[in-house]
Design an enzyme around this catalytic site. Structure first.
Site, PDB file in Angstrom:
ATOM      1  N   LYS A   1       0.729  -1.031  -0.067  1.00 48.60           N
ATOM      2  CA  LYS A   1      -0.122   0.065  -0.145  1.00 48.60           C
ATOM      3  C   LYS A   1       0.853   1.243  -0.136  1.00 48.60           C
ATOM      4  O   LYS A   1       0.300   2.464   0.429  1.00 48.60           O
ATOM      5  CB  LYS A   1      -1.165  -0.055   1.233  1.00 48.60           C
ATOM      6  CG  LYS A   1      -1.830  -1.069   1.515  1.00 48.60           C
ATOM      7  CD  LYS A   1      -2.225  -1.973   0.160  1.00 48.60           C
ATOM      8  CE  LYS A   1      -3.399  -0.999  -0.685  1.00 48.60           C
ATOM      9  NZ  LYS A   1      -3.851  -2.016  -1.904  1.00 48.60           N
TER      10      LYS A   1
ATOM     11  N   HIS B   1       7.197  -7.252  -2.219  1.00 46.46           N
ATOM     12  CA  HIS B   1       6.813  -6.542  -0.860  1.00 46.46           C
ATOM     13  C   HIS B   1       8.020  -7.228   0.123  1.00 46.46           C
ATOM     14  O   HIS B   1       7.723  -6.915   1.202  1.00 46.46           O
ATOM     15  CB  HIS B   1       5.432  -6.946  -0.338  1.00 46.46           C
ATOM     16  CG  HIS B   1       4.571  -5.944  -1.244  1.00 46.46           C
ATOM     17  ND1 HIS B   1       4.477  -4.942  -1.907  1.00 46.46           N
ATOM     18  CD2 HIS B   1       3.230  -6.607  -1.583  1.00 46.46           C
ATOM     19  CE1 HIS B   1       3.546  -4.509  -2.438  1.00 46.46           C
ATOM     20  NE2 HIS B   1       2.507  -5.505  -2.471  1.00 46.46           N
TER      21      HIS B   1
ATOM     22  N   SER C   1      -4.523   2.732   4.302  1.00 46.61           N
ATOM     23  CA  SER C   1      -4.918   2.249   3.067  1.00 46.61           C
ATOM     24  C   SER C   1      -4.930   0.819   3.388  1.00 46.61           C
ATOM     25  O   SER C   1      -5.918  -0.011   2.322  1.00 46.61           O
ATOM     26  CB  SER C   1      -3.727   2.622   2.092  1.00 46.61           C
ATOM     27  OG  SER C   1      -3.938   2.082   0.765  1.00 46.61           O
TER      28      SER C   1
ATOM     29  N   PHE D   1      -3.325   9.890 -10.147  1.00 47.52           N
ATOM     30  CA  PHE D   1      -4.175   9.001  -9.782  1.00 47.52           C
ATOM     31  C   PHE D   1      -5.712   9.226 -10.302  1.00 47.52           C
ATOM     32  O   PHE D   1      -6.069   8.144 -10.777  1.00 47.52           O
ATOM     33  CB  PHE D   1      -4.580   9.636  -8.138  1.00 47.52           C
ATOM     34  CG  PHE D   1      -5.643   8.815  -7.609  1.00 47.52           C
ATOM     35  CD1 PHE D   1      -5.157   7.630  -6.815  1.00 47.52           C
ATOM     36  CD2 PHE D   1      -7.038   9.293  -7.385  1.00 47.52           C
ATOM     37  CE1 PHE D   1      -6.228   6.911  -6.359  1.00 47.52           C
ATOM     38  CE2 PHE D   1      -7.940   8.719  -6.611  1.00 47.52           C
ATOM     39  CZ  PHE D   1      -7.663   7.679  -6.109  1.00 47.52           C
TER      40      PHE D   1
HETATM   41  N1  LIG Z   1      -1.298   7.594  -9.455  1.00 49.81           N
HETATM   42  C1  LIG Z   1      -1.407   7.310  -8.035  1.00 49.81           C
HETATM   43  N2  LIG Z   1      -1.406   8.326  -7.271  1.00 49.81           N
HETATM   44  C2  LIG Z   1      -1.482   8.420  -6.003  1.00 49.81           C
HETATM   45  N3  LIG Z   1      -1.710   7.504  -5.576  1.00 49.81           N
HETATM   46  C3  LIG Z   1      -1.923   6.186  -6.192  1.00 49.81           C
HETATM   47  C4  LIG Z   1      -1.690   6.155  -7.352  1.00 49.81           C
HETATM   48  N4  LIG Z   1      -1.945   4.907  -7.745  1.00 49.81           N
HETATM   49  C5  LIG Z   1      -2.281   4.168  -6.724  1.00 49.81           C
HETATM   50  N5  LIG Z   1      -2.358   5.030  -5.791  1.00 49.81           N
HETATM   51  C6  LIG Z   1      -2.794   4.611  -4.218  1.00 49.81           C
HETATM   52  O1  LIG Z   1      -1.611   3.600  -3.730  1.00 49.81           O
HETATM   53  C7  LIG Z   1      -2.267   2.883  -2.731  1.00 49.81           C
HETATM   54  C8  LIG Z   1      -2.135   1.483  -3.246  1.00 49.81           C
HETATM   55  O2  LIG Z   1      -0.775   1.179  -2.982  1.00 49.81           O
HETATM   56  P1  LIG Z   1      -0.076  -0.238  -3.889  1.00 49.81           P
HETATM   57  O3  LIG Z   1      -0.134  -0.313  -5.239  1.00 49.81           O
HETATM   58  O4  LIG Z   1       1.126  -0.520  -3.126  1.00 49.81           O
HETATM   59  O5  LIG Z   1      -1.169  -1.442  -3.392  1.00 49.81           O
HETATM   60  S1  LIG Z   1      -0.641  -2.931  -3.337  1.00 49.81           S
HETATM   61  O6  LIG Z   1       0.360  -3.167  -2.350  1.00 49.81           O
HETATM   62  O7  LIG Z   1       0.162  -3.291  -4.579  1.00 49.81           O
HETATM   63  O8  LIG Z   1      -2.093  -3.680  -3.170  1.00 49.81           O
HETATM   64  C9  LIG Z   1      -3.861   3.368  -2.476  1.00 49.81           C
HETATM   65  O9  LIG Z   1      -3.855   4.278  -1.563  1.00 49.81           O
HETATM   66  P2  LIG Z   1      -5.073   4.566  -0.983  1.00 49.81           P
HETATM   67  O10 LIG Z   1      -5.949   5.291  -1.848  1.00 49.81           O
HETATM   68  O11 LIG Z   1      -4.693   5.639  -0.010  1.00 49.81           O
HETATM   69  O12 LIG Z   1      -5.690   3.376  -0.278  1.00 49.81           O
HETATM   70  C10 LIG Z   1      -3.957   3.757  -4.183  1.00 49.81           C
HETATM   71  O13 LIG Z   1      -5.003   4.736  -3.961  1.00 49.81           O
END
Ligand SMILES: Nc1ncnc2c1ncn2[C@@H]1O[C@H](COP(=O)(O)OS(=O)(=O)O)[C@@H](OP(=O)(O)O)[C@H]1O
Length: 309
Positions: A49, A109, A139, A243
């Site tokens: 996350k 991870h 998250s 995002f």
């Molecule tokens: N482009 C972009 N910009 C900003 N934030 C983004 C973007 N893409 C993914 N996210 C946010 O990253 C969170 C998901 O993290 P991961 O991709 O690491 O998830 S995972 O571990 O692979 O399941 C999750 O965070 P939260 O929204 O706080 O839950 C996603 O919304």
């Protein structure tokens, strides 16, 4: 019936070296440990996350020189093999990598102590993205609510304790971040922060130029990957990896994953994508307690997280 389903969800995690991992990963452990990384491989490393999907899309856009159509060739989970991933009878992450031409761009991870030794032996490049612990916890909580193959997180209060004690998939946030931070100067590590990627650049009148401006961080990645891209391509990557764009993009928003695995009606995978959402979840008492635990666990570590923008 509900109890059985719940028990099934809890049994999905088992320990390796004190770290909880998905049971199928543990079953496949020797294959993962014997994975043969090559010297030119790039490994995207994150605690869950922390912006894995985001940095993956950025890396792919860089590799494809900003060609959006090429990045649409497959869903993001299939573009960079996830080395510890296993869900038989589907091919494991290791098997997927072995069918692709190298050099590989892979993701993990895993904490440093569980990484297959060949990554260190071959002095591979590691691209680590860290996200502040409080937003990570929030998250991860919502992700465990919607992810039907991870344990049910229970109430927010209960999850707060689970997360602090590191009894979540891939272990403690504190140990993960510390582990990667401590080795960063001994190996080829580019250590980035989610919050820096979200930072808003200001115009001359202090007006935000756009909602997020990861251009400077993207440039670091381009350089780290040994590439050079012109300004127009960089601008395109910034736009395409926002995002808002990634939330609408079926190749990045996990909409192709069946509901019995990811139930996005409970919480979307691309949920908020902000810095500071923890303030909507932490009580004052939880926040004070967390800050104290953070101080203890991160003592002597010269790492600074931005908690709000
Ligand atoms: N482009 C972009 N910009 C900003 N934030 C983004 C973007 N893409 C993914 N996210 C946010 O990253 C969170 C998901 O993290 P991961 O991709 O690491 O998830 S995972 O571990 O692979 O399941 C999750 O965070 P939260 O929204 O706080 O839950 C996603 O919304």
């Amino acid at each position: 019936m509900a109890l059985t389903a719940e028990l099934g969800r809890q049994l999905q995690l088992r320990e390796v070296g004190g770290i909880l991992l998905q049971a199928a990963t543990v079953d496949n452990w020797s294959e993962i440990q014997n994975f043969e990384a090559k010297p030119d491989d790039l490994l995207i490393c994150t605690y869950p996350k922390s912006g894995t999907t985001w940095i993956q899309e950025i890396v792919d856009m860089i590799e494809q020189n900003g060609d959006v159509a090429k990045c649409q060739r497959a869903i993001i989970q299939h573009r960079h093999p996830f080395i510890e991933w296993a869900r038989p009878p589907q091919p494991s992450g290791v098997e997927k990598a072995n069918t692709m031409p190298s050099p590989w761009t892979l993701r993990t991870h895993l904490p440093t102590q569980l990484l297959p030794p060949s990554f260190w032996e071959n002095n591979c490049k590691f691209l680590y993205v860290a996200r502040n612990a409080k937003d990570c916890m929030v998250s991860y909580y919502h992700f465990q609510r919607m992810n039907q193959v991870l344990p049910d997180p229970g109430t927010w209060e209960a999850y707060f304790e689970t997360f602090i004690s590191g009894k979540v998939g891939w272990g403690s946030w504190f140990d993960h971040v510390k582990g990667w931070w401590e080795i960063k100067d001994r190996y080829q590590v580019l250590f980035l922060f989610y919050e820096d990627m979200k930072r808003v650049s200001k115009g001359p009148s202090e007006e935000p130029l756009q909602t997020q401006d990861p251009k400077c961080e993207i440039q670091k990645v381009v350089q780290f990957m040994g590439k050079s891209l012109d300004e127009t391509v960089l601008d395109k990557i910034v736009q395409e990896t926002s995002f808002e764009k990634m939330k609408e993009n079926p190749m990045t928003n996990r909409s192709t994953v069946p509901k019995f695995i990811l139930d996005q009606s409970i919480s979307p995978f691309m949920r908020k994508g902000t810095v500071g959402d923890w303030k909507n979840h932490f009580t004052v008492t939880q926040n004070e307690r967390f800050d104290e635990i953070y101080r203890q666990k991160m003592e002597g570590i010269s790492i600074n997280f931005c908690m709000e923008l």
